[in-house]
Design an enzyme around this catalytic site. Structure first.
Site, PDB file in Angstrom:
ATOM      1  N   ARG A 172       0.759  -1.661   0.315  1.00  0.00           N
ATOM      2  CA  ARG A 172      -0.287  -0.189  -0.210  1.00  0.00           C
ATOM      3  C   ARG A 172       1.005   1.384  -0.520  1.00  0.00           C
ATOM      4  O   ARG A 172       0.570   2.280  -0.361  1.00  0.00           O
ATOM      5  CB  ARG A 172      -0.695  -0.055   1.631  1.00  0.00           C
ATOM      6  CG  ARG A 172      -2.289  -1.246   1.644  1.00  0.00           C
ATOM      7  CD  ARG A 172      -2.106  -1.358   2.711  1.00  0.00           C
ATOM      8  NE  ARG A 172      -2.969   0.786   2.884  1.00  0.00           N
ATOM      9  CZ  ARG A 172      -4.671   0.894   2.692  1.00  0.00           C
ATOM     10  NH1 ARG A 172      -5.383   0.492   1.890  1.00  0.00           N
ATOM     11  NH2 ARG A 172      -4.476   2.028   3.351  1.00  0.00           N
ATOM     12  N   ARG A 176       9.725   6.493  -3.179  1.00  0.00           N
ATOM     13  CA  ARG A 176      10.084   7.754  -3.943  1.00  0.00           C
ATOM     14  C   ARG A 176      11.011   7.823  -4.166  1.00  0.00           C
ATOM     15  O   ARG A 176      11.767   8.077  -3.503  1.00  0.00           O
ATOM     16  CB  ARG A 176       9.022   8.334  -3.918  1.00  0.00           C
ATOM     17  CG  ARG A 176       7.420   8.559  -3.946  1.00  0.00           C
ATOM     18  CD  ARG A 176       6.476   9.134  -4.007  1.00  0.00           C
ATOM     19  NE  ARG A 176       4.901   8.475  -4.277  1.00  0.00           N
ATOM     20  CZ  ARG A 176       4.033   9.334  -3.180  1.00  0.00           C
ATOM     21  NH1 ARG A 176       4.643  10.206  -2.446  1.00  0.00           N
ATOM     22  NH2 ARG A 176       3.142   8.857  -3.112  1.00  0.00           N
ATOM     23  N   ARG A 249      -8.378  -6.409  13.680  1.00  0.00           N
ATOM     24  CA  ARG A 249      -6.723  -4.872  14.438  1.00  0.00           C
ATOM     25  C   ARG A 249      -8.404  -4.440  14.556  1.00  0.00           C
ATOM     26  O   ARG A 249      -9.168  -3.607  13.746  1.00  0.00           O
ATOM     27  CB  ARG A 249      -5.651  -5.157  13.803  1.00  0.00           C
ATOM     28  CG  ARG A 249      -4.837  -5.403  14.373  1.00  0.00           C
ATOM     29  CD  ARG A 249      -4.285  -5.939  15.257  1.00  0.00           C
ATOM     30  NE  ARG A 249      -4.028  -5.189  16.139  1.00  0.00           N
ATOM     31  CZ  ARG A 249      -3.258  -5.486  17.323  1.00  0.00           C
ATOM     32  NH1 ARG A 249      -3.589  -6.495  18.103  1.00  0.00           N
ATOM     33  NH2 ARG A 249      -2.690  -4.825  18.277  1.00  0.00           N
ATOM     34  N   ARG A 280      -0.244   6.908  15.669  1.00  0.00           N
ATOM     35  CA  ARG A 280      -0.194   8.426  14.694  1.00  0.00           C
ATOM     36  C   ARG A 280      -1.354   9.327  16.109  1.00  0.00           C
ATOM     37  O   ARG A 280      -2.256   9.337  17.076  1.00  0.00           O
ATOM     38  CB  ARG A 280      -0.829   8.204  14.265  1.00  0.00           C
ATOM     39  CG  ARG A 280      -2.067   7.649  13.709  1.00  0.00           C
ATOM     40  CD  ARG A 280      -2.155   7.440  12.438  1.00  0.00           C
ATOM     41  NE  ARG A 280      -3.082   6.197  12.116  1.00  0.00           N
ATOM     42  CZ  ARG A 280      -3.393   5.697  10.687  1.00  0.00           C
ATOM     43  NH1 ARG A 280      -2.798   6.156   9.233  1.00  0.00           N
ATOM     44  NH2 ARG A 280      -5.116   4.613  10.440  1.00  0.00           N
ATOM     45  N   GLU A 303      -4.200   7.922  18.727  1.00  0.00           N
ATOM     46  CA  GLU A 303      -4.607   6.518  17.615  1.00  0.00           C
ATOM     47  C   GLU A 303      -3.927   5.377  18.533  1.00  0.00           C
ATOM     48  O   GLU A 303      -2.595   5.010  18.323  1.00  0.00           O
ATOM     49  CB  GLU A 303      -4.207   6.764  16.646  1.00  0.00           C
ATOM     50  CG  GLU A 303      -4.952   5.499  16.203  1.00  0.00           C
ATOM     51  CD  GLU A 303      -5.180   4.871  14.361  1.00  0.00           C
ATOM     52  OE1 GLU A 303      -4.950   5.887  13.864  1.00  0.00           O
ATOM     53  OE2 GLU A 303      -4.899   4.213  13.863  1.00  0.00           O
ATOM     54  N   TYR A 349      -8.783  -5.502   3.221  1.00  0.00           N
ATOM     55  CA  TYR A 349      -8.262  -3.931   3.678  1.00  0.00           C
ATOM     56  C   TYR A 349      -8.658  -3.108   2.067  1.00  0.00           C
ATOM     57  O   TYR A 349      -7.806  -2.669   1.682  1.00  0.00           O
ATOM     58  CB  TYR A 349      -6.930  -4.317   3.788  1.00  0.00           C
ATOM     59  CG  TYR A 349      -6.218  -3.265   4.586  1.00  0.00           C
ATOM     60  CD1 TYR A 349      -6.609  -1.690   4.807  1.00  0.00           C
ATOM     61  CD2 TYR A 349      -4.862  -3.148   5.432  1.00  0.00           C
ATOM     62  CE1 TYR A 349      -6.631  -1.009   5.461  1.00  0.00           C
ATOM     63  CE2 TYR A 349      -4.230  -1.581   5.202  1.00  0.00           C
ATOM     64  CZ  TYR A 349      -5.250  -1.578   5.759  1.00  0.00           C
ATOM     65  OH  TYR A 349      -4.181  -0.331   6.413  1.00  0.00           O
ATOM     66  N   ASP A 351     -10.231   0.344   0.594  1.00  0.00           N
ATOM     67  CA  ASP A 351     -10.225   2.301   0.772  1.00  0.00           C
ATOM     68  C   ASP A 351     -11.895   2.536   0.897  1.00  0.00           C
ATOM     69  O   ASP A 351     -12.347   1.672   0.311  1.00  0.00           O
ATOM     70  CB  ASP A 351      -8.944   2.825  -0.063  1.00  0.00           C
ATOM     71  CG  ASP A 351      -8.056   2.683   0.398  1.00  0.00           C
ATOM     72  OD1 ASP A 351      -7.393   2.868   1.649  1.00  0.00           O
ATOM     73  OD2 ASP A 351      -6.841   2.888  -0.479  1.00  0.00           O
TER      74      ASP A 351
HETATM   75  N1  UDP Z   1       3.757   1.783   8.081  1.00  0.00           N
HETATM   76  C1  UDP Z   1       4.283   2.140   8.791  1.00  0.00           C
HETATM   77  N2  UDP Z   1       5.322   2.669   9.139  1.00  0.00           N
HETATM   78  C2  UDP Z   1       4.082   4.712   8.301  1.00  0.00           C
HETATM   79  C3  UDP Z   1       3.068   4.054   8.507  1.00  0.00           C
HETATM   80  C4  UDP Z   1       2.337   2.783   7.617  1.00  0.00           C
HETATM   81  O1  UDP Z   1       4.871   0.874   8.989  1.00  0.00           O
HETATM   82  O2  UDP Z   1       4.400   5.274   9.446  1.00  0.00           O
HETATM   83  C5  UDP Z   1       2.596   0.213   7.587  1.00  0.00           C
HETATM   84  C6  UDP Z   1       1.717  -0.202   8.598  1.00  0.00           C
HETATM   85  O3  UDP Z   1       2.579  -1.290   8.252  1.00  0.00           O
HETATM   86  C7  UDP Z   1       1.035  -0.328   8.023  1.00  0.00           C
HETATM   87  C8  UDP Z   1       0.484   0.063   6.236  1.00  0.00           C
HETATM   88  O4  UDP Z   1       2.256   0.634   6.317  1.00  0.00           O
HETATM   89  O5  UDP Z   1      -0.609  -0.952   8.529  1.00  0.00           O
HETATM   90  C9  UDP Z   1      -0.113   0.874   5.543  1.00  0.00           C
HETATM   91  O6  UDP Z   1      -0.215   2.139   5.949  1.00  0.00           O
HETATM   92  P1  UDP Z   1      -2.230   2.782   5.405  1.00  0.00           P
HETATM   93  O7  UDP Z   1      -1.622   4.302   6.174  1.00  0.00           O
HETATM   94  O8  UDP Z   1      -1.918   3.115   4.247  1.00  0.00           O
HETATM   95  O9  UDP Z   1      -2.723   2.687   6.977  1.00  0.00           O
HETATM   96  P2  UDP Z   1      -4.236   2.680   7.020  1.00  0.00           P
HETATM   97  O10 UDP Z   1      -3.751   4.981   7.047  1.00  0.00           O
HETATM   98  O11 UDP Z   1      -5.183   2.683   6.197  1.00  0.00           O
HETATM   99  O12 UDP Z   1      -4.448   2.660   8.230  1.00  0.00           O
END
Ligand code: UDP
Length: 370
Positions: A172, A176, A249, A280, A303, A349, A351
Site C-alpha cells: 500500500r 519514491r 485489528r 499516530r 490513536e 483492506y 479504501d
Molecule cells: N506503515 C508503517 N509506517 C508508517 C505508515 C505505515 O510501517 O509510518 C505500514 C504499516 O504496516 C501500515 C501499512 O504501512 O499498516 C499501511 O499504512 P496506511 O497508512 O495505508 O494505513 P491506514 O491509514 O489504512 O491505517
C-alpha cells in the site's frame, strides 16, 4: 411490509447500495447497530470549535476512477486537501511515505533521484520473492529504513511481528526516488467540505434507517423483513463463526481538546518507535484549511491499535485467516439471497473509493442487470 432489500450496516457499501436501490424504485430498510450513520467514516462538528472530527480516524478521499468521483460529487463538494503525513522517529520528524527527502534526512546524504535505486540496492539484504511483510519492506528499502520507519509502527499497528504478516499490507505504501511527498497520487483527492456525515444524510434521504439495532439480536425477524439482504458486517459473525474467528485489528482514540492554535502542524503525525504507545496523532483542523482557523482551540486524537471484537477495523490476513475466509466465501456463494459487501463482509483492506465502486457495481448487476 416486506421490503425489497434489508441493508445491514450503514457504512459506504450499505448506503450506496440503498441509494441505488431507491433510485430504481425499490423499497429499502437499513439497520445499523451503532447510534449513527456513516460507519467508520462518521464525522461530527466538535463543540464550538468549528472543527470537523473524524470519529474513527482521518479519512482522506482519493480515487482515479471518474465514475466513482462523479458519483460521490452528487452528494458533496470536496476541498483540495492533498494529504501529507509526517513520522517521528527518535525525536526527529521525517516525511512519509519514504521519499528522497526521508532518505537524505535519515542518512545525512545528498542523493539525487537517479542515485536512489543504486543506493537502496546496497541496503537490500533480501533476494527472491519476499515471503512476508518484513522481507517485502527490506527488499524495497533495505534494513535501516525498515527498522526506523516500518518495523515499530507495524508491530504496534498489527500487534505481531512483521514476519508473520502478508507482504501485501506494505505494498500500500509507495517508495519514491523524488521529493514528492503527497501520500496519494490519485487524480481526485480531498475532504468533503461539510465532513462525511452529510454525504450519508443526502444519500439516505427518504430511506428508513433504524439506528442502535443489531441484526443478530433478532436475526429471524429481520430475515423475514425483506426479499433480499445486503450484509456488510463481519463475515465470520454472519456464519456464526462456524469455521472459527478471523483475526481483526481495531483502533481506539483518545480525544483531547487543546488550547492551542496548532498542536502539531499537520493532520496526521505517525510515531514510528515501538516505545511510543500510540501509532499516530490526528489533528483534524488541518484537513479543512478552507475553514476559518480557530486560534484558541484545537482537537487532537491519539490513536492506539488494539483488539476489540465488537468493533473490527482491519482484516489481519494471516495465511490461516485467508484459508478460513475462503471457506466462508464458499458459504457466501451458496447464498444468492444475500449480497455481501464492504471491508468486513469481504475481509479485505478496502479504501473508501473501492467500497463505493464495489457497491455501484453490485447494485448495477442486481438492479439493472448491468
Ligand atoms: N506503515 C508503517 N509506517 C508508517 C505508515 C505505515 O510501517 O509510518 C505500514 C504499516 O504496516 C501500515 C501499512 O504501512 O499498516 C499501511 O499504512 P496506511 O497508512 O495505508 O494505513 P491506514 O491509514 O489504512 O491505517
Amino acid at each position: 411490509m416486506v421490503y425489497d432489500y434489508l441493508v445491514v450496516g450503514c457504512g459506504f457499501f450499505g448506503s450506496v447500495f440503498a441509494q441505488q436501490a431507491r433510485e430504481n424504485n425499490k423499497s429499502v430498510l437499513i439497520i445499523e447497530s451503532r447510534p449513527h450513520i456513516g460507519g467508520n467514516c462518521y464525522t461530527y462538528e466538535y463543540e464550538d470549535t468549528g472543527i470537523s472530527v473524524h470519529a474513527y480516524g482521518s479519512h482522506i478521499f482519493h480515487c482515479s476512477d471518474e465514475d466513482t468521483w462523479k458519483y460521490i460529487n452528487r452528494f458533496t463538494e470536496f476541498n483540495r486537501h492533498q494529504h501529507r503525513v509526517l513520522t517521528t522517529h527518535r525525536g526527529k520528524v521525517y516525511s512519509m511515505p519514504i521519499n528522497l527527502g526521508t532518505i537524505n534526512a535519515f542518512f545525512g546524504t545528498d542523493l539525487r533521484p537517479d542515485q536512489v535505486a543504486g543506493f537502496l540496492e546496497t541496503q537490500r539484504t533480501v533476494n527472491g520473492k519476499p515471503a512476508n511483510l518484513e522481507e517485502q519492506a527490506i527488499s524495497l528499502i533495505g534494513r535501516p529504513l525498515y527498522e526506523a520507519f516500518i518495523r515499530g509502527y507495524t508491530k504496534k499497528q498489527w500487534g505481531c511481528d512483521p514476519r508473520e504478516l502478508p507482504a501485501s499490507i506494505i505494498t500500500r505504501l509507495p517508495v519514491r526516488d523524488s521529493y514528492h511527498d503527497a501520500y496519494f497520487n490519485d487524480r481526485y483527492q480531498g475532504i468533503p467540505l461539510g465532513g462525511y456525515t452529510p454525504i450519508f444524510e443526502r444519500m439516505l434521504d427518504g430511506i428508513p434507517v433504524e439506528l442502535g439495532v443489531d441484526f443478530f439480536d433478532d436475526r429471524q425477524v429481520w430475515e423475514k423483513k425483506a426479499r433480499k439482504i445486503v450484509y456488510t458486517g463481519p463475515i465470520d459473525r454472519y456464519f456464526d463463526y462456524c469455521y472459527g474467528h478471523l483475526n481483526w485489528r481495531s483502533v481506539r482514540f483518545e480525544l483531547e481538546r487543546v488550547q492551542s492554535s496548532d498542536y502539531q502542524g499537520v493532520s496526521v503525525m505517525n510515531y514510528a518507535d515501538e516505545d511510543t504507545p500510540f501509532t499516530r496523532i490526528h489533528e483534524p483542523k488541518h484537513l479543512h484549511l478552507e475553514r476559518p482557523w480557530n486560534r484558541k482551540a484545537s482537537v487532537i486524537m491519539r490513536e492506539y491499535s488494539c483488539i476489540d471484537p465488537e468493533h473490527p477495523y482491519y482484516p489481519v490476513n494471516f495465511s490461516s485467516d485467508r484459508e478460513m475466509y475462503e471457506k466462508y466465501a464458499e458459504l457466501q456463494r451458496e447464498r444468492p439471497s444475500v449480497i455481501f459487501g464492504g471491508r468486513l463482509a469481504r475481509y479485505k483492506y478496502y479504501d473508501m473509493h473501492q467500497v463505493i465502486a464495489g457497491a455501484l457495481a453490485e447494485a448495477g448487476r442486481e438492479l439493472t442487470g448491468a
